[in-house]
Design a protein around this motif. Sequence first.
Motif, PDB file in Angstrom:
ATOM      1  N   UNK A   1       0.809  -1.216   0.000  1.00  0.00           N
ATOM      2  CA  UNK A   1       0.000   0.000   0.000  1.00  0.00           C
ATOM      3  C   UNK A   1       0.843   1.266   0.000  1.00  0.00           C
ATOM      4  N   UNK A   2       2.154   1.110   0.156  1.00  0.00           N
ATOM      5  CA  UNK A   2       3.060   2.259   0.245  1.00  0.00           C
ATOM      6  C   UNK A   2       3.807   2.486  -1.058  1.00  0.00           C
ATOM      7  N   UNK A   3       4.331   1.421  -1.666  1.00  0.00           N
ATOM      8  CA  UNK A   3       5.094   1.514  -2.909  1.00  0.00           C
ATOM      9  C   UNK A   3       4.263   0.936  -4.048  1.00  0.00           C
TER      10      UNK A   3
ATOM     11  N   UNK B   1       5.168   1.157   6.452  1.00  0.00           N
ATOM     12  CA  UNK B   1       6.590   0.982   6.172  1.00  0.00           C
ATOM     13  C   UNK B   1       6.791   0.330   4.809  1.00  0.00           C
ATOM     14  N   UNK B   2       7.584   0.958   3.963  1.00  0.00           N
ATOM     15  CA  UNK B   2       7.746   0.505   2.584  1.00  0.00           C
ATOM     16  C   UNK B   2       8.448  -0.838   2.470  1.00  0.00           C
ATOM     17  N   UNK B   3       9.293  -1.190   3.437  1.00  0.00           N
ATOM     18  CA  UNK B   3      10.128  -2.386   3.308  1.00  0.00           C
ATOM     19  C   UNK B   3       9.760  -3.515   4.268  1.00  0.00           C
ATOM     20  N   UNK B   4       8.673  -3.367   4.991  1.00  0.00           N
ATOM     21  CA  UNK B   4       8.302  -4.342   6.010  1.00  0.00           C
ATOM     22  C   UNK B   4       7.052  -5.112   5.586  1.00  0.00           C
ATOM     23  N   UNK B   5       7.105  -6.444   5.690  1.00  0.00           N
ATOM     24  CA  UNK B   5       5.909  -7.247   5.455  1.00  0.00           C
ATOM     25  C   UNK B   5       5.873  -8.397   6.449  1.00  0.00           C
ATOM     26  N   UNK B   6       4.704  -8.994   6.581  1.00  0.00           N
ATOM     27  CA  UNK B   6       4.496 -10.113   7.498  1.00  0.00           C
ATOM     28  C   UNK B   6       4.039 -11.334   6.716  1.00  0.00           C
ATOM     29  N   UNK B   7       4.311 -12.519   7.261  1.00  0.00           N
ATOM     30  CA  UNK B   7       3.879 -13.768   6.651  1.00  0.00           C
ATOM     31  C   UNK B   7       3.339 -14.696   7.729  1.00  0.00           C
TER      32      UNK B   7
END
Length: 472
Positions: free
Chosen positions: A238-240, A286-292
């Motif tokens: 949603x950011x990039x 945060x553009x570089x953070x994701x969860x799994x």
Amino acid sequence: MPRSLKNPKKSKRKNRSSKEEEVSPSSVVPSAPAKVWQPGVDEMEEGEELQFDPSAYNYLRGFNIGWPCLSFDVVQDSLGLVRTEFPHTLYGVAGTQADQQSANYIGIFKLSKITGKKRDLLPASLNNDEEMEDDDSSSSDEDEDMGDAAGGNAPVLQIKKVAHQGCVNRIRSMTQKPHICATWGDTGFVQVWDFSSHLNSLAESDAPNNRDGTVIKQTPIMKFGGHKDEGYAIDWSPVVPGRLVSGDRNKCIHLWEPTGDSWKVDSTPFTGHDASVEDLQWSPTEANIFASSSVDGKIAIWDTREGKKPKFIFKAHDADVNVISWNRLASCMIASGSDDGSFSIRDLRQIKDDSLVAHFKYHKKPITSVEWSPHEASTLAVSSEDHQLTIWDLSLERDEEEEAEFKAKVKEQVNAPEDLPPQLLFVHQGQKDLKELHWHPQIPGTIISTAADGFNVLMPSNIDVTLPSAAS
């Protein structure tokens, strides 16, 4: 017996109800005291019949696009950022689970002329027993794709069908460019599509179409076959704009970076789970953070700048973690749903300590979808294989004095289970094998859900509608 319940909770105290698809909204409710029926707990006796209370919904309608759909997504439109007045129009994309691989397609659909009950805007009326008036109480069955409803004429359904190789495990529309969609197929390919021409065509007309079932052949703009197994996990950032992650049953996650009109997919995957990656969610801020989340029962937090291993990984459930949802209004909160029927909420600021905020075991079968409301930070919706869709408000607490006062006022007593969590705001039933749900980001309080027997669009009457000051 009827399955509706007046729920005396602070701020949100209208009707809690559930719905059976075979019952007409005009059904007469028996005069006997209502009983709340719980799937997996109560049994149906011979001669008993489940009914729903139409006053519990501002809108309720079923529809289908042909074959059952395991996954769908709402396509954001340009009709207004926050819309509260009927009639409504919504767009979506869905992927089928046909009986033959060659029969599958992506359905790009438009539902227009949605007319239901007028909605209260906050501050809501204090009279919780007052029933809202219908804008249009008449009903119509002219559209063969539409099911029963709690109010209003049948809306107009339009569909464009695009051929898809194999079943669609998951489909997602890009927030910034909604006409761009990604699909995960059971053939092991992740594909990206441009549906702008189909969406434009739907926008230009309100006439029902595609009655002949024509399926259009279209070439995807990107097709990635680097996963070593099929998968379900996929999410757009949603950011990039254009940044994508996809995860598979082989425990691998690949990062997609946009490059002009295409994407460069990192051939070296992110690894750290011990079993299939089931869901992915980018951070809302945060553009570089994701969860799994994974079948290994764990949730991992990743930073794309710090190598291919998780920044944090922790045990979240004792069974498979099927789905996760990152709260876009309270970005420290993440929700997860498990195969054991439980769902949890965690505070990522406490990830090194005890991050568990809440844990619920209301559902009796695996959780299939969980999603935070885009308009209320404390509200989320959950679906399960127990054929229930539930809505929860974490801000609610039990108030015994208020409950006693409420029970003294109601004319019809309801035999409600004493062990219902106070945070449980609404129960919706009537769909078989619920698979996925989404809140509509532009129509507050509106949920679309897909199941083995088709789609539902529902607007519970006890979900408050708040107009932000900058609404358009």
